[in-house]
Motif scaffolding. Structure first.
Motif, PDB file in Angstrom:
ATOM      1  N   UNK A  67     -78.187  93.558 -23.506  1.00 55.18           N
ATOM      2  CA  UNK A  67     -78.612  93.765 -24.882  1.00 55.18           C
ATOM      3  C   UNK A  67     -78.229  92.502 -25.651  1.00 55.18           C
ATOM      4  N   UNK A  68     -79.141  92.009 -26.469  1.00 50.34           N
ATOM      5  CA  UNK A  68     -78.822  90.872 -27.334  1.00 50.34           C
ATOM      6  C   UNK A  68     -79.468  91.099 -28.692  1.00 50.34           C
ATOM      7  N   UNK A  69     -78.613  91.317 -29.660  1.00 53.11           N
ATOM      8  CA  UNK A  69     -79.043  91.495 -31.049  1.00 53.11           C
ATOM      9  C   UNK A  69     -78.605  90.258 -31.812  1.00 53.11           C
ATOM     10  N   UNK A  70     -79.521  89.658 -32.561  1.00 56.35           N
ATOM     11  CA  UNK A  70     -79.184  88.470 -33.336  1.00 56.35           C
ATOM     12  C   UNK A  70     -79.251  88.773 -34.827  1.00 56.35           C
ATOM     13  N   UNK A  71     -78.364  88.135 -35.548  1.00 57.06           N
ATOM     14  CA  UNK A  71     -78.355  88.210 -37.012  1.00 57.06           C
ATOM     15  C   UNK A  71     -78.310  86.783 -37.526  1.00 57.06           C
ATOM     16  N   UNK A  72     -79.232  86.483 -38.426  1.00 60.48           N
ATOM     17  CA  UNK A  72     -79.413  85.147 -38.951  1.00 60.48           C
ATOM     18  C   UNK A  72     -79.277  85.241 -40.468  1.00 60.48           C
ATOM     19  N   UNK A  73     -78.255  84.597 -41.021  1.00 58.78           N
ATOM     20  CA  UNK A  73     -78.038  84.593 -42.468  1.00 58.78           C
ATOM     21  C   UNK A  73     -78.101  83.162 -42.978  1.00 58.78           C
ATOM     22  N   UNK A  74     -78.806  82.968 -44.084  1.00 59.65           N
ATOM     23  CA  UNK A  74     -78.940  81.649 -44.692  1.00 59.65           C
ATOM     24  C   UNK A  74     -78.505  81.748 -46.152  1.00 59.65           C
ATOM     25  N   UNK A  90     -83.269  94.436 -25.094  1.00 63.75           N
ATOM     26  CA  UNK A  90     -82.892  95.845 -25.257  1.00 63.75           C
ATOM     27  C   UNK A  90     -82.495  96.485 -23.930  1.00 63.75           C
ATOM     28  N   UNK A  91     -82.703  95.759 -22.832  1.00 68.80           N
ATOM     29  CA  UNK A  91     -82.384  96.304 -21.518  1.00 68.80           C
ATOM     30  C   UNK A  91     -83.592  96.888 -20.810  1.00 68.80           C
ATOM     31  N   UNK A  92     -84.739  96.943 -21.481  1.00 70.65           N
ATOM     32  CA  UNK A  92     -85.967  97.482 -20.873  1.00 70.65           C
ATOM     33  C   UNK A  92     -87.168  96.689 -21.368  1.00 70.65           C
ATOM     34  N   UNK A  98     -83.864  84.879 -21.129  1.00 73.38           N
ATOM     35  CA  UNK A  98     -82.413  85.013 -21.125  1.00 73.38           C
ATOM     36  C   UNK A  98     -81.957  86.464 -20.951  1.00 73.38           C
ATOM     37  N   UNK A  99     -82.826  87.411 -21.180  1.00 72.20           N
ATOM     38  CA  UNK A  99     -82.487  88.831 -21.028  1.00 72.20           C
ATOM     39  C   UNK A  99     -82.187  89.129 -19.555  1.00 72.20           C
ATOM     40  N   UNK A 100     -81.078  89.797 -19.322  1.00 76.05           N
ATOM     41  CA  UNK A 100     -80.679  90.120 -17.957  1.00 76.05           C
ATOM     42  C   UNK A 100     -79.774  89.081 -17.324  1.00 76.05           C
ATOM     43  N   UNK A 101     -79.486  87.988 -18.048  1.00 77.48           N
ATOM     44  CA  UNK A 101     -78.589  86.962 -17.507  1.00 77.48           C
ATOM     45  C   UNK A 101     -77.186  87.544 -17.348  1.00 77.48           C
TER      46      UNK A 101
END
Length: 155
Positions: A67-74, A90-92, A98-101
């Protein structure tokens, strides 16, 4: 070379000057004190008259990337200008390479950054990019703090 930006992020807590051109200066620090193995380059080192930046990323994650959730704040001149969240993995049925690395595995990816269509007003920008390996935003995989100075209005 002003049109090419290359940085290797290995030293925790150290501020690194990354890029300078007539219209842009860029530097970074990590948000935490843990060493990272991370490289990123983008062409060109400018915010003027470019519809797309070309980027390349090499990274060795400290945990599995299921799982990779990104948050980008400017922030622009001290005021919050943008808040963006995106689940990249999300795993599916994930579309990004890069997912599954796995932890310790080298990730190498090339991509376009289409956000350069934005006209950046002259000023100082603080950009925080966080990556989490869970939905609760407790397991930080990566956190970068960029400082960007736009020297001239681009519109």
């Amino acid at each position: 070379m002003l049109g090419f930006l290359l940085f290797v992020l290995l030293t925790p807590g150290a501020s690194e000057f990354l890029c300078a051109s007539p219209d842009l200066e860029l530097s970074y620090t990590f948000c935490d004190s843990t060493p990272h193995t991370f490289t990123f380059n983008v062409t060109p080192c400018t915010v003027a008259n470019r519809p797309t930046w070309e980027a390349a990323l090499t990274w060795i994650p400290r945990s599995d990337i299921t799982v990779l959730k990104t948050i980008f704040n400017v922030w622009y001149d001290g005021a919050k200008a943008l808040h963006w969240r995106q689940v990249l993995c999300s795993g599916a049925d994930d579309e990004y390479s890069l997912c599954g690395a796995l932890k310790g595995e080298t990730i190498a990816a090339r991509f376009d950054i289409k956000g350069s269509r934005i006209s950046f007003p002259k000023g100082n920008y603080n950009i925080i990019l966080e990556g989490f390996s869970d939905d609760s935003e407790k397991d930080v995989v990566m956190c970068l703090n960029f400082t960007m100075t736009v020297k001239h209005d681009t519109f």
